[in-house]
Design an enzyme around this catalytic site. Structure first.
Site, PDB file in Angstrom:
ATOM      1  N   GLN A 119     -10.243 -18.373   8.312  1.00  0.00           N
ATOM      2  CA  GLN A 119      -9.529 -17.477   9.228  1.00  0.00           C
ATOM      3  C   GLN A 119      -9.974 -17.719  10.675  1.00  0.00           C
ATOM      4  OE1 GLN A 119      -7.057 -15.725   7.961  1.00  0.00           O
ATOM      5  NE2 GLN A 119      -7.658 -16.333   5.894  1.00  0.00           N
ATOM      6  N   HIS A 128     -11.582 -14.685  -0.816  1.00  0.00           N
ATOM      7  CA  HIS A 128     -10.274 -15.160  -1.294  1.00  0.00           C
ATOM      8  C   HIS A 128      -9.170 -15.004  -0.246  1.00  0.00           C
ATOM      9  CE1 HIS A 128      -8.770 -11.147  -3.344  1.00  0.00           C
ATOM     10  NE2 HIS A 128      -9.350 -10.916  -2.197  1.00  0.00           N
ATOM     11  N   GLU A 129      -8.113 -15.773  -0.468  1.00  0.00           N
ATOM     12  CA  GLU A 129      -6.984 -15.893   0.472  1.00  0.00           C
ATOM     13  C   GLU A 129      -7.430 -16.425   1.837  1.00  0.00           C
ATOM     14  OE1 GLU A 129      -4.334 -15.832  -0.970  1.00  0.00           O
ATOM     15  OE2 GLU A 129      -5.005 -14.759  -2.735  1.00  0.00           O
ATOM     16  N   GLY A 130      -8.408 -17.287   1.820  1.00  0.00           N
ATOM     17  CA  GLY A 130      -8.916 -17.891   3.053  1.00  0.00           C
ATOM     18  C   GLY A 130     -10.197 -17.218   3.487  1.00  0.00           C
ATOM     19  N   ARG A 166      -2.871 -12.054   2.624  1.00  0.00           N
ATOM     20  CA  ARG A 166      -4.005 -11.868   3.534  1.00  0.00           C
ATOM     21  C   ARG A 166      -4.024 -10.457   4.116  1.00  0.00           C
ATOM     22  NH1 ARG A 166      -3.898 -17.962   6.273  1.00  0.00           N
ATOM     23  NH2 ARG A 166      -5.102 -18.896   4.577  1.00  0.00           N
TER      24      ARG A 166
END
Length: 603
Positions: free
Chosen positions: A459, A452-454, A309
């Site tokens: 978040q 991507h990655e949350g 992240r």
């Protein structure tokens, strides 16, 4: 020639004048380093980025990965770039000497990596994921797993992935269905056979390296439901012997590629585990090795996810920065139009940077990308503090700050440095919308980072639903204390601008505290979290105002155009950007339920 990837002057200002990274050399881990070695690493990274990654940025976008039914075809320049990055020691840069690393502070290493991300984010995806995969194994793997999988990754012989999402589950990891059936013991720990599908797997299949190490989330028989029943497994593309050699193909098969808007150089895949196309040991099932303890897979994977992240945020900054420098160069060299005060059509056109609205767009970009780079470096410095600070209290403090800042470090650059790319296209005018200039690709590449990655929404839920309340609000209080120290230092200068900005930040900090308290006082989780994304955006802008005030303090009393530019960008952020939060906090304070009350049938 001046680099159009990052401003080296800005990088050096942040590292040496603001974050004082050379002071880390007093610590045992970094004792072999100095300003000279740090500059040498930056020189190497900038050279590799410029000479090896940048030249095929456009080619890897046009000639994106293809699947011929048997294997993935990727342009050979990607493998060359990966090898060059590894051979330069940058893949293992922050690692122990024992693992071939240079024991670089992560702050310096991330500055190096930012050049590569700015040059070619698609090709940079392979070393980014590989390093994060190896770091997870170093933290949670057994010695045998580290030797068999992490070491070859850090040497650039193997690549790595993270396999979380599934077609039916997406980001809802509680619904992961891939199963892991016990299959005895192995030299690398308890062995299992995995069966299932994983979607959106970046770098999931390629020939860039001799092997690929998949880190896969799956469930054992009888595992508890939800995220508490997920375990983590090493599933190599090719099985590895005790001598380190690669053997037969594991039962991991490529089902297809996802065709992306941008970021095309990083192949993105749907993988089938255990479908029987390959039969290791004569039978179907992807051979995997349990990492750590059963049912703790998600907590282990968060080691990689949190690192990723921060890396996503850094990548968003790098792409925004590259677009900013491209548009700045264009504005300085493109003659068009005349000053509004000129009435003579025969007079020579002026460069478009002479037009106030173009300077507005450039100044906004500067505020976003230089602020985002500073935030990314600050978070990397917190990682260095977490691992090497003199006492446990300082390390715990750095960890707590990192916890609350990670959602912002990922999402704020993903939103606002993408906005910078949008402005870079606008500065170019019609040319910016064509493939003849790089800014349209930089925008497309950057558009993935809010996803991507949350996603932003994930978040936001993490920040408002967990981080601000963790340990009784201790993380939020600590961040407020850090901001208050900066505010006090700015007031103490007696400088009129710094004092005014300090007062504005103090007011904004009070709004954060008041709004957070008002939301939690409602004791209604659905209503509290309904507008979490707005909270993330407002909170993030307050954090960036603090980051800009800190930069302005570092520039205080220093003469020259570089420092004048820093002060003007800070002024812009406080005059144009921080005021955005006033109506946002007002809306949050009243716990507006407009979105929550909307119904499917009304759309």
């Amino acid at each position: 020639m001046t680099s159009k990837l990052l401003s080296r002057r800005d990088v050096e200002f942040l590292l040496y004048e603001w974050l004082d990274v050379t002071s880390l050399c007093d610590r045992p881990r970094f004792a072999d380093h100095s300003r000279e070695t740090f500059d040498g690493a930056l020189d190497t990274a900038e050279r590799i980025a410029t000479e090896v990654f940048l030249p095929h940025r456009r080619k890897s976008d046009i000639e994106e990965p293809e699947f011929d039914g048997e294997r993935v075809r990727i342009i050979p320049e990607v493998g060359t770039a990966f090898a060059a990055f590894a051979e330069a020691g940058l893949l293992a840069g922050p690692q122990d000497y024992e693992f071939g690393g240079m024991q670089l502070p992560l702050t310096v290493h991330n500055a190096c990596f930012a050049y590569v991300l700015a040059a070619n984010v698609g090709s940079a995806g392979y070393p980014l994921l590989t390093a994060a995969n190896a770091n997870l194994l170093l933290a949670h793997g057994s010695p045998a797993q580290i030797d068999a999988f992490a070491r070859p990754e850090l040497e650039g012989r193997f690549a790595g992935t993270m396999c979380l999402s599934e077609p039916q589950a997406g980001s809802s990891l509680a619904d992961v269905a891939t199963r892991a059936e016990p299959d005895g013991d192995s030299p690398f720990g308890p062995q299992f056979r995995l069966f299932g599908n994983k979607m959106w797997i970046s770098a999931g299949e390629h020939e860039v390296t001799g092997n690929i190490v998949h880190l896969v989330l799956a469930r054992m028989p009888g595992a508890p439901p939800g995220v508490k029943g997920i375990s983590l497994f090493i599933v190599p593309r090719r099985l590895v012997g005790t001598d380190g050699g690669c053997g037969e193909r594991n039962d991991v098969a490529l089902a297809g590629l996802n065709h992306k808007m941008g970021y095309r150089g990083t192949v993105n895949t749907l993988l089938n585990f255990g479908e029987g196309r390959f039969k290791p040991g004569g039978r179907p099932g992807a051979v995997g090795y349990l990492v750590g303890e059963p049912h703790r897979g998600l907590s282990y994977m968060f080691h990689m996810m949190n690192e990723a992240r921060i890396g996503v945020g850094l990548g968003a900054v790098a792409l925004g920065y590259a677009g900013y420098l491209e548009s700045l160069d264009y504005a300085r060299n493109r003659p068009q139009g005349r000053p509004v005060t000129s009435k003579d059509p025969a007079s020579a056109p002026v460069r478009i940077i002479e037009h106030a609205d173009v300077r507005r767009m450039l100044l906004a970009q500067k505020a976003y990308v230089e602020g985002g780079l500073a935030l990314s470096f600050y978070c990397a410095r917190l990682v260095d503090e977490e691992h090497t600070a003199a006492n446990e209290g300082e390390r715990a403090e750095a960890h707590l700050l990192l916890e609350i800042l990670t959602p912002i470090a990922k999402s704020w650059p993903s939103q606002w440095c993408l906005a910078a790319n949008d402005l870079a296209i606008q500065v170019h005018g019609g040319y910016g919308y064509t493939r003849d200039y790089p800014v349209e690709q930089l925008y497309r590449d950057n558009r993935l980072n809010p996803i991507h990655e949350g996603t932003h929404g994930i978040q936001a839920l993490d920040l408002l639903g967990r981080k601000v309340a963790m340990e009784g609000g201790k993380a939020l209080q600590l961040l407020g204390t850090k901001m208050t120290l900066t505010i006090a230092a700015a007031r103490a200068t007696g400088d009129a601008d710094l004092t005014a900005w300090a007062e504005a930040l103090a007011d904004a900090l009070k709004r954060v505290a008041r709004t957070t308290a008002a939301l939690y006082a409602a004791r209604d989780p659905e209503r509290i979290l309904a507008n979490a994304s707005l909270y993330l955006e407002a909170f993030g802008h307050v954090v960036l105002a603090w980051i800009w005030l800190a930069q302005a303090l570092a520039a205080h009393g220093k003469a020259g155009e570089f420092y004048d530019g820093k002060r003007q960008a800070c002024r812009y952020f406080f005059r144009w950007e921080l005021p955005r939060t006033v109506p946002q906090f007002a809306l949050l304070d009243c716990l507006d339920d407009t979105t929550l009350a909307m119904r499917d049938a009304w759309f």
